[in-house]
Every structure is written in structure tokens, then in C-alpha cells.
Design a protein around this motif. Structure first.
Motif: not given
Lengths: 206, 535, 256
Positions: B287-303
Motif C-alpha cells: 500500500a505504501w508504494l502506491i500511496t507514495l506515488s499518489t501523493v507525488a502525483s497530486v503534488m504535481m499540481i504545484i509545478p
């Protein structure tokens, strides 16, 4: 940001961090998983593929089956997979220990195949389905794999593995349709796809 | 619009270029730069267009086979399961990457103010790259695919591409250190990032999946780390570098804010690399691996927001130029598609939203909005700007440019709409085993049925067979084929334009080809009009 | 805005005989010769791009800060303690998912379990509506066999069937594989009960103990059955052991 060294350092640090997190860490965490031992029979799952099944795996790969068929039962809130009867439990990393490459798949234009060997254990069904999917599965949009079959004259007596084709699909008089070795290997691989065993200590996402 | 911060201006080229002598000198320098890389860049563009044509044919074939399963199905190399990966690889590694290589070399030389050093390295890059794509394409059609999405090429086809990438990286470092402009413009950061990251990503992923494959599902995590990051560390940086260069160049204004540029670049570098595993939501991975990527993907909103804001503020008040400049049209629409597709991608990485969309044609629509809407349009825009500078000739026909633009936009809009809508319906049917849109509509009528279907919470008994879900996608897939054919018309128009330009056909009337009301049918342009168009 | 570029933008006055000069004022005469040799597209160009220095809006920083906080919270909430064996992101606490020692199938309504088994193992041939496929796979809906002896049905599911079989007036000739190795007695009983009540069928449910008896009776058998063999096996049975009242020799007419 006019200094090359600052830019280079930033590029390396950001990339190495992600590489450690997304490649190294899961590889270390999952790299030495043992198989699932059946408490009754003592058999270890998943079993080793036979030579013919491995050949079939290569056919599955070459013919691009992964572009329409996944090989994973989703768990957690994704209950439709289990309800559809694609498998009794969600897939687990152990199920893929002997797979190289892993065919998790990203598309379900066709149904999931991780347990197709358990769902449809008849090899004659699979041969008919590969030869022309609409014989046994009306409404399917799967391409026919006629080029994995051979149309040839019947010898002294009909081959035991000739396809029983009826109606419009029947071969001309005196001819028969037999699977090539690639078709036989592919069907052997499909029949080996059975990940319905239990994994000790894993609740199966139910 | 005076700016107080101008008291301490950055080391920017612009103020120094103000004198007429400097202007002329820099124009001469630009001409020398363009001459130095013309051969390499034109070769890259020409081969890219060849792969675009081939990729388009493969695309139509693959798309048609969804609703015509017997169409050309008797011969293995033309079967769906081979044509589809061949399409992906020719457009990704053939068209998109070679166009990127051409734009890369030209931009890099322009930004370092340096005529191309070691052009033989550039030639070797383009040639090796083409060899790799040709080998890989033949391998896939011949049944030698590796069966890993986005990495179907066998190692002997991946090797030339890796060598080309290595040369590109080496050339970039050498050229960067000999730069004649001390200020490093934002486009150059992105190009350096691409030249650094992509060879690394390519080597690391191929090594762990093809040469010494690691065991089990970790392969999938690497597969999608690669599949997502080829966009993040190769296409996105090159595409954004082109946008950052071309917008101010065509408009004749500086980019809005240096600070936003910095924020956008480093947040992209920090977050994009971590995305990828969210392609495996619900799958057999921790679960952590997918959660980590989900967070990174949502954070892509910033750039993404930062870059969009920066571009928008640069464009603000100058959107009227879209009427006439082909470059600007493609670049601005490409940049808009980038914002749209990135925000869509961030949303799609959230588990609840991903659930009905995973495994459907919606994902294919998303991929096309990204690789076509963003990157391909960006490359078209860049080529409209770059090619006349390489050949010294303006585009021969503004009518063909118009045709290219409108067919491509219309086709893309159609394709993304059909795949997105069809995919949502397909996904909601896949994930609620008891009903399809048609079955609910039959029970409750058109409108109420649709609402119930989209609500998707009510319990029903019985299982609707999977084949019904397949059936409900067919109309959408048929429309997708039509959309693809419309796009192909545009490709033919662009290839004709490119061919005419390279072959020496000039426009009937001197001056840049432009679109809209002051197009070629108008009387010859005065300098005022010329100034307006600024290509 | 840069005064330099501002200057460029306002160059709009018509200059009758000027060359199309975009990004610079008219070059001095001395440069005419060099410039003429250059490509016209290059001459039209603006200068190389430059950076503006507009400050970053404060609201952007606040929004991004809030997003980072959300990201941290989400990661903590759904990390599964960063363990390799936690696949369900909601299982932050392993105790929330106690290991079941009993067979979980026991907790499920046999008909629901039967439907699951049916969709998993039977549906690809006998179809969702139990009608089979014309001339290929026999129907279960309205079949006299399904309404007949449960022991015969158990034999077919356990070991499979081959050779011609007449169902509802049609003769089918294909093979059905055995499922005895894959399915527990509980699941076979559940799926038999399901097919005996689904699609308008109306026959009593099947007890898992009956399946167990049949399995033990033919322990060691690998070969699939033919219709003749099934009839022979039926003949040796005691009618008292049957749970159904219908003798297999006289099949019920098909249900509507």
C-alpha cells in the motif's frame, strides 16, 4: 541558477531519491518472498511452469494479449472483480513469483485472466475461442488467431486434436483444422493460470 | 508597466541587445547557429515525420480492429496485439522522441549562443536513434516484443537508443560548459534535466527488466516508474523548454516571472520522479508504494499550476496573436493541454477516482491528451518556428497550415471526448457487476437511468455478463477511429508542408505564412502587419 | 515590463519601404549588406527570451503549503506502516483484519456462494443465463439432468463428462473437464444448489455431505464420465440415498 554545479547536483539528488524509493525499496521488500505452502498437501504455490507453458507464455507476450487482458484481481474496495467470478481473493505478490516478465496488464477490454485456467479448464474451449472467439463467446471483439492453426488435408484418420468446427466455421470437405505448436503452448499456459489457492496469513482482501 | 525590481536586473541578454549593432550581431550569430545545426535538426525532423506517418497508419489499423475484429487478422504481423504496441513505440520513440531530439539540439545551441559543437555527435544520435526504432518496430511486428508496456523493444533495439541518449547527454554537458551566455535561461534547465535524467532512467529500467530482471511484482513497479517518468523526465522537460522559449520569442516579451520558473522547475524535479506506482492502484503491491506515488502525483499540481500561471501571465493581453501565428497557436494549445492533462492525471491518481477509470479506454484518452494534445502540438509549434530558420524559407502555404491545425484539433478533441466518456461508462459498468448503462436505462428511462447509473450506489441482484460491457464500448471505439482518420489528414498536410519547404518551394509572396484574416489572400503585408505576426 | 520590450511592442508606425524588421529598429546602413545575406525568418525574430521579475503571488504559496500538508497527512494515513505485506491501504492496523481460522465459505449463503462459483467456473460455457451455446454447450436452464439425480450431477462436476449427451431434445458432443481438484465439497454442493434453483429451475438443494459421499465412492477416479457410465452408476444406487424424489430414469419435463 546560472551555475552548472547547482543544477547538476539538484538533478542527481532528486532522481536518486526517487530511484531508491520506487525501485530499490520495493525490490528489497518483495525480493525474497517465499512461495505459499499448502498446509494440507505441502505443495508450494505458485508451481513451476512446464517447458510447454513457458513457450505459451512467450506466445502470450508476442501476440500482445496484455493490451486487452489484465492478470490481477483487485482488492480492497474493488469488489466487482471477485463478484464477477474472476477470482476468489485479491492477487498477492506471491502469485507472480515465477513470472518474468510480470503481465499485470493495464486494460480490461477483455476479462481478467489470472484464473482463466480454473474458470475455463477445457482445452477444446480455448482452441475454439482462439481460432475464432465468436464461436464460443458471441459478441466478443477479440481478434481471431487463425494463423496459430493449420488447415490441412485429413490423413488416414482425423487427428485427435482437430477442432470440432460446425456450421459456417467448418473446414472444407476432407480438410481439418489443427492447432500448431504455438497454439498448443498458448493453451497450456492459459490452463496453468490458476491462482485460486489460499495464501497462509493473507485474508484475500475480502 | 514599470517594474521596480529592474533596478538590479538579472544578467539578462535583453538589455545588452538593445543597440542596433548588437541587434545585427546577434542576428548574425543566430544565423550562424542555425546553419551549424540545420543538417542534424532537419534529419531528426524528417525521420520523426516518417515515424509519425507510419505510427498514424498503425494507429488506424489498431483502432479499427476494435470494432472490425476480422479486419486484416489473418497475418500475425498485422494482428491487433502486435500493431498496437508497434503504434505506441513508433509514435513515442520514433515521432515524439526524434522531434524532441531535433528541438533539443536547436534550442540548446540557441540558448548557449553557440554554433553546434561536434555536429558528428548530433548525427550519430539521430542515426542511432532511427536504427533503434527501426529494429524495435520490426521486432514487435515480428513477434519479438518484450511484453512490458512502453518497453517492448528487445535489448538489441534498446541498445542503439541508449547509445544515442548517452551521446546526447555527453554533447549537452560539453556544450553547456562552453556556453557563451552566462545567464542560464529556464528552458536550458529543463533541457539539461532531460539530457541527464532520461539516459539514466532508460538504462536503469532496461537493466532491471531486460538484462538482469528482478523477481516478481517489483518489475511492475519499475515498469510504471519508467512508463510514467519517460513523460516526466523526457517529454515534459523538452516540451516545456520549447514553450518557455517560444512564447516570449514570438511575443517579444520576457517570461512573466523568474521566481515562478524556479519554483515550477524544482517542484517538477522533486515530485515527478516519485510518480508511477499509482498506475497499479488496487494491484498486488504494498500500500505504501502506491500511496507514495499518489501523493507525488497530486503534488504535481504545484509545478503544473506554477508553469501554467507563468505562461498565462506572459500571454495575457496578447491572445489576439493566436489569430495569425501558427507557432503560437500550437504552442499555446499544447501548453493548455499540458495543464489540463496534468490536473486530470493528478485527479486520476486518487484511489476513489481511479477505481472506475482504471483498465478502461479513459486511460487511453488521457494518454492521447498528454502525448498528442501536449507534446505533439508543442512539437508542431516548435517545428513551425524552427524549420524556416533552418532552411531559410518560409512555409509555402498558409492554407495547408490551416488545414493541419483544424483537422488535428478537431480530431484530437473528438478522440479525447469519445475515449473519456466511453471510458467512464465502461469503468462504471466494470466496477458494478450488476448493471450496465443500457440495462439501467431500459428500466428507468433515459435521464433517470443515467442519473442512477452515475450515482452507482444502489444494490441490484444478478451479474451482468462482461460481454455487455464490451458491447457498450463499441460505438465509442468506432468514433475514435473516425477521429483518428481526421487527425491523419492533418498529418499529411504537415508532411506536405515540410516536404515543400525542404525541397525549396517558397510561398508565392515573400513573408511568413500566417493564418486568419490577414492570410495569403490578402494584399502584401506592410511592416505593421509583419510586426504583429512575429513568427 | 521591460522597457526594452515595451519599446518593441510600440513599433507600429508604418514605414513604407522598410524591410520587415521585427525585434530591432532599422539597422544602420553599414549592416545592410550582412543582414541581407541572412535568412528572412531570422531577421524577423525578436531577441532571445529573457526573464521577467514579477514576484510570486502570496496566495499561491499558501495554497501550495496547504497541499503539502494534505500530502503528508495522506501518506501517513494510507502508508500501511510501510510494510511490504500490507496491500490494503486501509489496513493501517493489522488487527482490523483478523485471520479467519474457519472456512470463510461457511459464513456465506450457499446460493450466493453458488453463484460466485458458477460465474468463476461454469459461466464461460453454460453462459450467464444458463442457456449454454447452441450446438456447443448444453443448457442448464430447464435441463432434465439438472433436475435429476444430485449424485449424477456431483459425478459430472467432480470428474467431467465426454461423449454425446441429449439435453432438452438436443444432442451435444463436447467435453466438460472435471472440477474435483479445484472445488471443495462445500462449493460443489453450493453451485449445484444454485443451478437447481436459478433461471426458473426448481429442484431441492444439494447437501455437501452427499458430494463428499460421491467423492469417496469414486476415490482415485481420474477419467471423465460418459452418459452410459453415468446410467450404470445410477443403477447401483439405493433410491433411499437420493434426496430428490425424481427417479433419474424419468426426467422431469423442462421447467418454463
Amino acid at each position: 541558477m546560472n551555475r552548472g554545479s547547482v543544477i547538476y547536483l539538484g538533478l542527481v539528488v532528486t532522481f536518486v531519491a526517487a530511484w531508491i524509493g520506487l525501485v530499490l525499496a520495493p525490490a528489497r521488500q518483495l525480493g525474497d518472498l517465499p512461495g505459499a505452502v499448502d498446509p494440507v498437501t505441502g505443495q508450494t504455490h505458485p508451481r513451476r511452469y512446464t517447458a510447454l507453458e513457458l513457450e505459451g507464455r512467450a506466445v502470450y507476450r508476442a501476440e500482445g494479449c496484455i493490451y486487452c487482458h489484465s492478470q490481477q484481481i483487485r482488492g480492497g474496495r474493488f469488489n466487482a472483480d471477485i463478484e464477477r467470478g474472476w477470482g476468489p481473493r485479491r492477487s498477492h505478490p506471491i502469485d507472480y513469483l515465477r513470472d518474468n516478465p510480470v503481465f499485470l496488464g493495464t486494460s480490461r477490454t477483455g476479462p481478467d485472466l489470472i484464473n482463466i485456467g480454473a474458470r475455463q479448464p477445457s482445452d477444446s474451449w480455448h482452441h475454439l475461442h482462439l481460432y475464432d472467439p465468436r464461436i464460443v463467446s458471441p459478441g466478443s471483439i477479440m481478434p481471431p488467431f487463425g494463423y496459430l492453426y493449420e488447415l490441412r488435408p485429413i490423413g488416414d484418420q482425423p487427428s485427435p486434436d482437430a477442432l470440432t468446427l460446425r456450421g459456417g466455421h467448418a473446414p472444407p470437405e476432407g480438410m481439418e483444422v489443427v492447432p500448431t505448436r504455438r497454439a498448443r503452448a498458448l493453451v497450456a499456459y492459459l490452463l496453468s493460470l490458476d491462482r485460486t489457492y489460499d495464501i497462509p496469513g493473507f485474508d484475500g482482501g475480502r | 508597466m514599470s517594474d521596480p525590481t529592474l533596478d538590479s536586473p538579472p544578467r539578462s541578454p535583453l538589455p545588452r541587445d538593445q543597440s542596433a549593432e548588437n541587434q545585427a550581431a546577434s542576428a548574425q550569430n543566430r544565423a550562424a547557429i542555425d546553419r551549424s545545426c540545420a543538417g542534424v535538426c532537419l534529419a531528426a525532423f524528417a525521420s520523426a515525420l516518417f515515424w509519425l506517418a507510419l505510427g498514424s497508419v498503425l494507429a488506424i489499423l489498431a483502432s479499427a480492429k476494435f470494432h472490425l475484429p476480422y479486419f486484416l487478422s489473418d497475418w500475425g504481423p498485422l494482428s491487433f496485439g502486435r500493431v498496437r504496441p508497434a503504434h505506441l513505440n513508433t509514435v513515442i520513440y520514433g515521432w515524439s522522441s526524434l522531434a524532441a531530439v531535433g528541438v533539443f539540439f536547436w534550442l540548446f545551441c540557441r540558448l548557449t549562443r553557440r554554433p553546434m559543437p561536434m555536429p558528428s555527435l548530433g548525427w550519430a544520435t539521430v542515426i542511432l536513434w532511427n536504427i533503434g526504432v527501426a529494429l524495435g518496430c520490426v521486432a514487435i511486428l515480428g513477434g519479438g516484443s518484450r511484453g512490458i508496456e512502453w518497453m517492448e523493444f528487445p535489448w538489441w533495439a534498446a541498445m542503439p537508443i541508449f547509445m544515442a541518449l548517452g551521446l546526447l547527454g555527453f554533447w549537452s554537458v560539453i556544450t553547456f560548459h562552453g556556453r557563451r551566455e552566462p545567464h542560464v535561461y529556464v528552458s536550458l534547465w529543463y533541457l539539461l534535466g532531460a539530457a541527464f535524467w532520461f539516459p539514466w532512467l532508460y538504462a536503469a529500467s532496461n537493466l532491471l527488466l531486460h538484462i538482469t530482471p528482478i523477481r516478481g511484482v517489483s518489475q511492475a513497479s519499475i515498469n510504471w516508474w519508467y512508463g510514467h517518468n519517460i513523460l516526466g523526465v523526457w517529454f515534459t522537460p523538452v516540451g516545456l523548454a520549447a514553450a518557455y522559449y517560444l512564447l516570449p520569442k514570438v511575443l517579444g516579451r520576457p517570461i512573466h516571472s523568474y521566481y515562478l520558473s524556479i519554483l515550477g522547475f524544482w517542484t517538477l524535479a522533486f515530485f515527478y520522479n516519485w510518480a508511477g506506482a499509482h498506475h497499479l492502484i488496487g494491484g498486488p503491491l504494498p500500500a505504501w508504494l502506491i500511496t507514495l506515488s499518489t501523493v507525488a502525483s497530486v503534488m504535481m499540481i504545484i509545478p503544473v499550476t506554477t508553469v501554467a500561471l507563468n505562461h498565462h501571465m506572459t500571454m495575457k493581453g496578447h491572445f489576439y496573436r493566436l489569430k495569425t501565428s501558427p507557432t503560437l497557436r500550437f504552442v499555446v494549445l499544447g501548453a493548455m493541454a499540458y495543464t489540463l492533462v496534468s490536473l486530470q492525471g493528478s485527479m486520476m491518481s486518487i484511489r476513489t477516482i481511479n477505481q472506475p477509470l482504471h483498465f478502461t479506454h479513459h486511460t487511453v484518452g488521457h494518454a492521447h491528451l498528454g502525448m498528442y494534445g501536449f507534446f505533439t502540438l508543442m512539437m508542431f509549434g516548435a517545428m513551425y518556428y524552427i524549420v524556416p530558420r533552418l532552411t531559410g524559407r518560409d512555409w509555402a502555404s498558409s492554407g495547408l497550415i490551416s488545414l493541419h491545425f483544424w483537422t488535428v484539433i478537431l480530431g484530437l478533441a473528438m478522440m479525447v471526448t469519445t475515449l473519456t466518456l466511453g471510458g467512464i461508462i465502461q469503468g462504471m459498468e466494470l466496477n458494478h457487476a450488476q448493471r450496465t448503462l443500457r440495462s439501467v436505462m431500459a428500466e428507468e428511462g433515459l435521464i433517470r437511468g443515467t442519473l442512477t447509473f452515475l450515482g452507482g450506489l444502489e444494490e441490484r441482484s444478478g451479474v451482468i455478463p462482461f460481454i455487455e460491457v464490451v458491447g457498450s464500448t463499441i460505438p465509442w471505439l468506432t468514433l475514435r477511429t473516425v477521429a483518428g482518420m481526421v487527425i491523419v489528414v492533418g498529418h499529411l498536410a504537415f508532411i506536405a508542408l515540410f516536404w515543400m519547404n525542404v525541397r525549396g518551394l517558397r510561398p508565392r509572396r515573400p513573408g511568413a505564412a500566417e493564418l486568419g484574416p490577414s492570410g495569403m489572400n490578402e494584399p502584401p503585408l506592410g511592416p505593421q502587419a509583419m510586426e504583429m505576426h512575429g513568427r | 515590463m521591460f522597457d526594452g520590450t515595451g519599446q518593441l511592442i510600440v513599433v507600429k508606425s508604418p514605414q513604407p519601404n522598410a524591410r520587415p524588421a521585427m525585434d530591432h529598429p532599422q539597422p544602420p546602413e553599414s549592416d545592410q549588406h550582412d543582414v541581407n545575406r541572412m535568412h528572412s525568418p531570422i531577421m524577423r525574430e525578436h531577441s532571445e527570451p529573457a526573464d521577467g521579475r514579477e514576484p510570486m503571488p502570496i496566495w499561491l504559496i499558501i495554497v501550495f503549503g496547504a497541499m503539502l500538508l494534505w500530502g503528508g497527512w495522506y501518506l501517513g494515513q494510507y502508508s500501511g506502516h510501510f510494510r511490504g505485506d500490507v496491500l490494503d491501504e486501509r489496513a493501517a492496523d493489522r488487527a482490523a483484519y483478523p485471520r479467519r481460522d474457519l472456512d470463510p465459505d461457511l459464513e456465506i449463503d450457499p446460493l450466493v456462494l453458488g453463484r460466485r462459483v458458477y460465474t468463476l467456473h461454469c459461466m464461460s460455457c453454460h453462459q450467464i443465463d444458463g442457456m449454454g451455446l447452441e450446438a456447443q454447450y448444453p443448457p442448464l436452464a430447464g435441463s432434465e439432468w439438472v433436475h435429476g439425480s444430485p449424485r449424477t450431477l456431483a459425478r459430472i462436476v467432480l470428474h467431467g463428462l465426454h461423449g454425446p449427451i441429449e439435453v432438452a431434445g438436443e444432442v451435444y458432443d463436447d467435453q466438460m473437464p472435471g472440477h474435483g481438484d479445484q472445488l471443495t465439497d462445500l462449493r460443489i454442493a453450493a453451485v449445484l444448489s444454485f443451478i437447481r434453483t436459478a433461471w426458473g429451475n426448481d429442484a431441492p438443494p444439494v447437501d455437501p455431505r452427499l458430494v463428499r459421499e460421491v467423492r469417496l465412492e469414486h476415490a482415485g477416479r481420474r477419467a471423465s464420465w460418459t452418459v452410459t457410465e453415468l446410467r450404470e452408476a445410477e443403477a447401483t444406487e439405493h433410491p433411499a440415498a437420493e434426496q430428490t424424489t425424481t427417479p433419474p430414469a424419468e426426467p422431469e419435463p423442462a421447467s418454463p
